[in-house]
Design a protein around this motif. Sequence first.
Motif, PDB file in Angstrom:
ATOM      1  N   ASP A  81       3.804   6.099  -5.571  1.00 43.04           N
ATOM      2  CA  ASP A  81       2.593   5.707  -6.058  1.00 43.04           C
ATOM      3  C   ASP A  81       1.774   5.100  -5.099  1.00 43.04           C
ATOM      4  N   ALA A  82       2.253   4.808  -3.735  1.00 44.02           N
ATOM      5  CA  ALA A  82       1.449   4.744  -2.610  1.00 44.02           C
ATOM      6  C   ALA A  82       2.157   5.023  -1.069  1.00 44.02           C
ATOM      7  N   VAL A  83       1.379   5.168  -0.202  1.00 49.67           N
ATOM      8  CA  VAL A  83       2.056   5.264   1.202  1.00 49.67           C
ATOM      9  C   VAL A  83       2.452   4.114   1.990  1.00 49.67           C
ATOM     10  N   SER A  84       1.929   2.808   1.568  1.00 52.05           N
ATOM     11  CA  SER A  84       2.278   1.639   2.373  1.00 52.05           C
ATOM     12  C   SER A  84       2.441   0.544   1.522  1.00 52.05           C
ATOM     13  N   TYR A  85       3.276  -0.472   1.737  1.00 49.11           N
ATOM     14  CA  TYR A  85       3.500  -1.720   1.133  1.00 49.11           C
ATOM     15  C   TYR A  85       3.620  -2.800   1.980  1.00 49.11           C
ATOM     16  N   SER A  86       3.173  -3.983   1.720  1.00 47.39           N
ATOM     17  CA  SER A  86       3.436  -5.159   2.584  1.00 47.39           C
ATOM     18  C   SER A  86       4.047  -6.386   1.689  1.00 47.39           C
ATOM     19  N   VAL A  87       5.080  -6.843   2.116  1.00 49.29           N
ATOM     20  CA  VAL A  87       5.527  -8.040   1.426  1.00 49.29           C
ATOM     21  C   VAL A  87       5.995  -9.069   2.491  1.00 49.29           C
ATOM     22  N   ALA A  88       5.437 -10.406   2.225  1.00 47.18           N
ATOM     23  CA  ALA A  88       5.736 -11.481   3.090  1.00 47.18           C
ATOM     24  C   ALA A  88       7.167 -11.944   3.090  1.00 47.18           C
ATOM     25  N   GLU A  89       8.005 -12.182   4.028  1.00 46.45           N
ATOM     26  CA  GLU A  89       9.406 -12.879   3.939  1.00 46.45           C
ATOM     27  C   GLU A  89       9.529 -13.836   3.136  1.00 46.45           C
ATOM     28  N   SER A  90      10.654 -13.869   2.480  1.00 45.29           N
ATOM     29  CA  SER A  90      10.877 -15.223   1.568  1.00 45.29           C
ATOM     30  C   SER A  90      12.597 -15.773   1.762  1.00 45.29           C
ATOM     31  N   VAL A  91      12.543 -16.937   1.406  1.00 44.77           N
ATOM     32  CA  VAL A  91      14.034 -17.409   1.730  1.00 44.77           C
ATOM     33  C   VAL A  91      14.896 -16.980   0.521  1.00 44.77           C
ATOM     34  N   ASN A  92      14.026 -16.986  -0.672  1.00 45.65           N
ATOM     35  CA  ASN A  92      14.827 -16.415  -1.748  1.00 45.65           C
ATOM     36  C   ASN A  92      14.678 -14.922  -1.980  1.00 45.65           C
ATOM     37  N   GLY A  93      14.042 -14.475  -1.191  1.00 48.31           N
ATOM     38  CA  GLY A  93      13.713 -12.806  -1.331  1.00 48.31           C
ATOM     39  C   GLY A  93      12.682 -12.674  -2.391  1.00 48.31           C
ATOM     40  N   THR A  94      12.204 -11.425  -2.328  1.00 42.36           N
ATOM     41  CA  THR A  94      11.071 -10.958  -3.195  1.00 42.36           C
ATOM     42  C   THR A  94      11.411  -9.595  -3.661  1.00 42.36           C
ATOM     43  N   GLU A  95      11.249  -9.211  -5.062  1.00 43.91           N
ATOM     44  CA  GLU A  95      11.573  -7.821  -5.415  1.00 43.91           C
ATOM     45  C   GLU A  95      10.422  -7.208  -5.253  1.00 43.91           C
ATOM     46  N   LEU A  96      10.727  -5.901  -4.733  1.00 43.04           N
ATOM     47  CA  LEU A  96       9.579  -4.975  -4.327  1.00 43.04           C
ATOM     48  C   LEU A  96      10.181  -3.834  -5.272  1.00 43.04           C
ATOM     49  N   VAL A  97       8.807  -3.236  -6.113  1.00 50.05           N
ATOM     50  CA  VAL A  97       8.988  -2.249  -6.984  1.00 50.05           C
ATOM     51  C   VAL A  97       8.178  -1.104  -6.284  1.00 50.05           C
ATOM     52  N   ILE A  98       8.666   0.336  -6.078  1.00 46.42           N
ATOM     53  CA  ILE A  98       7.973   1.129  -5.718  1.00 46.42           C
ATOM     54  C   ILE A  98       8.092   2.306  -6.518  1.00 46.42           C
ATOM     55  N   PRO A  99       6.824   2.381  -7.522  1.00 42.80           N
ATOM     56  CA  PRO A  99       6.624   3.325  -8.309  1.00 42.80           C
ATOM     57  C   PRO A  99       6.920   4.721  -7.879  1.00 42.80           C
ATOM     58  N   VAL A 100       7.795   5.794  -8.764  1.00 42.09           N
ATOM     59  CA  VAL A 100       7.719   7.112  -8.483  1.00 42.09           C
ATOM     60  C   VAL A 100       7.008   8.018  -9.758  1.00 42.09           C
ATOM     61  N   HIS A 101       6.257   8.797  -9.496  1.00 40.71           N
ATOM     62  CA  HIS A 101       5.698   9.423 -10.802  1.00 40.71           C
ATOM     63  C   HIS A 101       6.170  10.896 -10.830  1.00 40.71           C
ATOM     64  N   LEU A 102       6.347  11.379 -12.136  1.00 41.97           N
ATOM     65  CA  LEU A 102       6.739  12.885 -12.125  1.00 41.97           C
ATOM     66  C   LEU A 102       5.330  13.331 -13.108  1.00 41.97           C
ATOM     67  N   TYR A 103       4.955  14.442 -12.517  1.00 38.44           N
ATOM     68  CA  TYR A 103       3.651  15.065 -12.942  1.00 38.44           C
ATOM     69  C   TYR A 103       3.835  16.562 -13.511  1.00 38.44           C
ATOM     70  N   ASN A 104       3.137  16.675 -14.633  1.00 37.93           N
ATOM     71  CA  ASN A 104       3.217  18.203 -15.307  1.00 37.93           C
ATOM     72  C   ASN A 104       4.781  18.801 -15.518  1.00 37.93           C
ATOM     73  N   HIS A 105       5.603  17.663 -16.030  1.00 39.17           N
ATOM     74  CA  HIS A 105       6.996  18.103 -16.377  1.00 39.17           C
ATOM     75  C   HIS A 105       7.596  17.264 -17.362  1.00 39.17           C
ATOM     76  N   ALA A 106       7.900  18.041 -18.332  1.00 37.34           N
ATOM     77  CA  ALA A 106       8.163  16.992 -19.819  1.00 37.34           C
ATOM     78  C   ALA A 106       9.647  17.207 -19.758  1.00 37.34           C
ATOM     79  N   GLY A 107      10.329  18.018 -18.849  1.00 39.80           N
ATOM     80  CA  GLY A 107      11.798  17.855 -19.140  1.00 39.80           C
ATOM     81  C   GLY A 107      12.454  17.028 -18.022  1.00 39.80           C
TER      82      GLY A 107
END
Length: 317
Positions: free
Chosen positions: A35-61
């Motif tokens: 979905d993107a070529v860079s992400y930035s997440v601030a450090e956190s004591v409890n942690g932060t969930e980072l979601v990196i989307p991945v897309h499939l194009y022109n393929h229904a199978g």
Amino acid sequence: MKTINRIFALIAGVAALASCAKYGTYTTTPYVALDAVSYSVAESVNGTELVIPVHLYNHAGACTVTYTVTEVSAQNGVDFTPLDNSGVLNFAAGTDSLAIKFNVTGQPGTFTGNLAFRVKLESATNDVRIGASSACTVTVADLDHPLTDLFGTYTYSAVTLNTSGSFVYASFDITISAYEGNPYRVWIDYITPWQHPNYYGAYCKNSDEIPGVYAEVAQDMSTITIPTPQSLADLITSAFSGVPDEHYTVYTYDDPNDIFIASPDTIVFNRQEDGSYITTANYGLSIPSEYMYGLFYYYMNVWGDFNPNYPARFVKK
């Protein structure tokens, strides 16, 4: 003759259609991409969930995509943890988006500088190719810079030489910000009035283009030292015709009564009990003699011990 004309018209029509087909086509090749070529997440004591989307194009199978996670400066299991260690995404038929997920923690309470890791799509099945956006860098932003308390906006004041050749009291805002790659070096903008657009705006570039001068800070923040000379080639526009930008330089001066002697020394600001910083150094911008009609000429901008009642000072707002 009419028949020949019809043949030429038919040929022209076919050619036109071929031309339209040539320039109107678009690819339907199936591919997978991030979905993107860079992400930035601030450090956190409890942690932060980072979601990196991945897309499939022109393929229904169905499609299986493999990916790798590589440490750069962040440590797997310490600064970040994949929520799935398989390195595989399984796209079911009719699914066009999945995600790679991480718990990002960093090392709160410890200065590490910004940390990073990379995610890269490696392969795909069923004739699906890897798209151009196949890799991304994730930055874990450090919130524990040792000079965090120093950064910010300050009110700066000093006695300065104005355009009429008179010494006047000047006051304006400056900022101190981090210097990437060196935790005890900072940027200070507008340290001489000639740099400040609100004071001598006619001689300055757009404020967004002025990073300022760099300074070294003691670990206990007792002193801020600006090494000189520093070229302002990228900071100040030429105030006089024929004077190139690269000949504007920050200098200190040996004697406040002898403005024609420049000393490649340092400008030291000392912290006071009220938290302000002052210096008694004389400094300003200089223009060398060959560009000033044969005269070795200086613009003295800030004087410290020239007027002990008004040392150059800045205090946090």
